[in-house]
Design an enzyme around this catalytic site. Structure first.
Site: not given
Length: 245
Positions: A89, A154
């Site tokens: 985080p 991708r």
């Protein structure tokens, strides 16, 4: 590309890696992966990978030894050092530009943490990148790693069926993507914009550009601050602003 994922819950990742585009990318031999349970590298007789934090406090902290040894194992014999990515985080906010940068690498190592946090020596001496996928906290880094891996793979050459798809994605151009429509031209009284049925490629390109600008202005105005806008773009955005008043 080769990807190593260091995790104590490899079963969380297996299904994602072997479905959809990621599965097809492996079949095309565009990338391969290795799931490493870094608990296997623990020198603790109970195979522990965490311990109480010095100074006290809630929660447990991942110890450095298993992760350092696991990274050494997956990188030994390599001619060049891979990027070692910590999902955290506190890391830099993940962006499409970061995905494009990482897609240029041959070898990536992802570290998926759990518990309260990491021993600081892992951050300082082991990792090259710290990445956060958003301003919220998950139970572990596996979900973040899967998001980042999917966004990278991708982009590899020949992974997507249409090579024009990735460059036109939202954020790849710096703007949000324009709306899309498909058959039928009229569905329950909701019609496709006439310009998309016109066959006039110049008008279609202009419409898409303007719709992309409009959507970005309405939803992510901050993206326009650093975007290279033409005079035509500025005039169009000014027209939108004037309609607001």
């Amino acid at each position: 590309m080769h990807i190593d994922v260091l995790t104590i819950f490899p079963e969380m990742i297996e299904g994602v890696m072997n479905a959809s585009i990621l599965k097809k990318a492996q079949e095309k031999e565009k990338f391969n992966y290795n799931l490493v349970n870094f608990r296997d590298y623990s020198e603790n007789r109970h195979m522990k990978v965490d311990d109480y934090p010095y100074g006290g406090g809630a929660g447990m902290v991942l110890t450095p030894q298993p992760l350092f040894d696991a990274v050494d194992a997956v990188t030994s014999g390599k001619q060049s050092k891979p990027r070692v990515i910590l999902l955290c985080p506190q890391g830099e906010p993940y962006t499409q530009q970061k995905a494009e940068e990482l897609a240029e690498e041959d070898h990536l190592v992802f570290i998926c943490g759990h518990y309260e946090g990491y021993d600081e020596r892992i951050r300082e001496h082991l990792v090259t990148d710290e990445i956060s996928i958003g301003d919220y906290v998950l139970t572990g880094g596996e979900l973040g790693a899967m998001v980042v891996i999917d966004s990278i793979v991708r982009l590899l050459p020949d992974v997507l069926g249409n090579e024009a798809s990735a460059p036109e994605d939202s954020f790849s151009t710096g703007l949000l993507e324009h709306p899309h429509y498909t058959r039928p031209a009229d569905f329950r009284g909701m019609s496709v914009p006439d310009v998309l049925l016109s066959g006039n490629h110049a008008k279609i390109a202009k419409w898409r550009r303007q719709e992309s600008l409009k959507r970005t202005y309405e939803r992510r105005r901050d993206l326009l601050d650093d975007h290279n806008l033409s005079d035509e773009d500025r005039n169009f955005l000014n027209e939108i602003r004037q309609k607001e008043y």
